[in-house]
Design an enzyme around this catalytic site. Structure first.
Site, short mmCIF file in Angstrom:
data_model
loop_
_atom_site.label_atom_id
_atom_site.label_comp_id
_atom_site.label_asym_id
_atom_site.label_seq_id
_atom_site.Cartn_x
_atom_site.Cartn_y
_atom_site.Cartn_z
N TYR A 147 -6.10 -8.70 0.90
CA TYR A 147 -6.20 -7.48 1.72
C TYR A 147 -6.01 -6.25 0.84
CZ TYR A 147 -5.01 -4.18 5.49
OH TYR A 147 -4.97 -3.11 6.35
N THR A 150 -8.98 -5.49 -1.31
CA THR A 150 -10.10 -4.85 -0.60
C THR A 150 -9.82 -3.37 -0.34
OG1 THR A 150 -9.30 -5.46 1.64
CG2 THR A 150 -10.80 -7.01 0.55
#
Ligand code: NAP
Length: 238
Positions: A147, A150
């Protein structure tokens, strides 16, 4: 009337952004993927809201959505890349499938929707893109490495596109929220929430409206581009 595309607008932060921008008289296309019922309820709340189902991690669906917006409304003035998912796992447990899913939904989606929308913005020599990233892209997050990767990637895209597209009069900025009360945090217990509040200087969890107010400001501004604006109650100060 501005035409604004918000991805992932059926729930949470995206929904609040869409509602608020429609209330202010903009035409808002609220994208959703799975939560159709919620999207329909949102559409009923304002005549300025149109909804469109597309999985923004898939090029063909993104193309159809952008073609629909341009053929129906003639232009896209503002794109808000908000759709995203999160997953909590030890780095050593993350599978290739997990990696692909999170990268596709959070990073590829922002790349893909931006590319499709930019044909129109560059032609019009006008536009504003707001990418919703996260404090975890700035400071890293244990058990949410993919996460965080990204979100750091999104901020890299924001800064690069701001440089490439400034001469075309297109501004690109990120909003990096801290913890905001949405479904994404529904796994947290009351005790977890209290512990988090203790760590945050303003001693509270953020509301979706804290993010939509920042969106309003960025859209109206004319001289801010390439910035990562973190709305986090002072939790992360860089
Ligand atoms: P949320 O309540 O879980 O909502 C996520 C939204 O994204 C839903 O509307 C969902 O739509 C949509 N979505 C996910 N994958 C999609 C796809 N492939 N195609 C189209 N729509 C998709 O999450 P949230 O808290 O509002 O998060 C919004 C953004 O803020 C995310 O990028 C998240 O990473 C970021 N953020 C959130 C927090 C926080 O504390 N909440 C903090 C930092 C950053 P469907 O249900 O229709 O599929």
């Amino acid at each position: 009337m501005r035409v604004i595309l918000v991805t992932g607008a059926s729930r949470g932060i995206g929904r609040e952004i869409a509602k608020n921008l429609a209330q202010k008289g903009n035409k808002v296309i609220a994208n959703y993927n799975i939560s159709e019922e919620k999207a329909k309820i949102l559409q009923e709340e304002s005549e300025n809201i149109d909804i469109f189902k597309a999985d923004v991690s898939k090029r063909e669906e993104v193309k159809k959505m952008v073609e629909y917006v341009i053929s129906t409304y003639g232009k896209i003035d503002v794109l808000i890349n908000n759709a995203g998912i999160s997953e909590n796992k030890l780095f050593t447990d993350v599978t290739d499938e997990d990696w692909q899913k999170i990268v596709d939904n959070n990073l590829y989606s922002a790349f893909c929707v931006s590319q499709e929308v930019l044909h129109n913005m560059i032609h019009n020599k006008s536009g504003c893109i707001i990418n919703i990233s996260s404090i975890w892209g700035i400071v890293g997050a244990s058990c949410e490495t993919i996460y965080a990767i990204t979100k750091a990637g999104i901020d890299g895209m924001t800064k690069s596109l701001a440089k490439e597209l400034g001469p075309s009069n297109i501004r690109v900025n990120s909003i990096a929220p801290g913890i905001i009360e949405t479904d994404m945090n529904k796994n947290l217990s009351l005790k977890d929430i209290d512990d988090l509040k203790d760590e945050i200087p303003l001693q509270k969890i953020g509301k979706t409206s804290d993010i939509s107010k920042c969106v309003d400001w960025i859209i109206d501004d004319e001289y801010t581009t390439g910035q990562v604006i973190s709305i986090n109650g002072g939790w992360v100060i860089t």
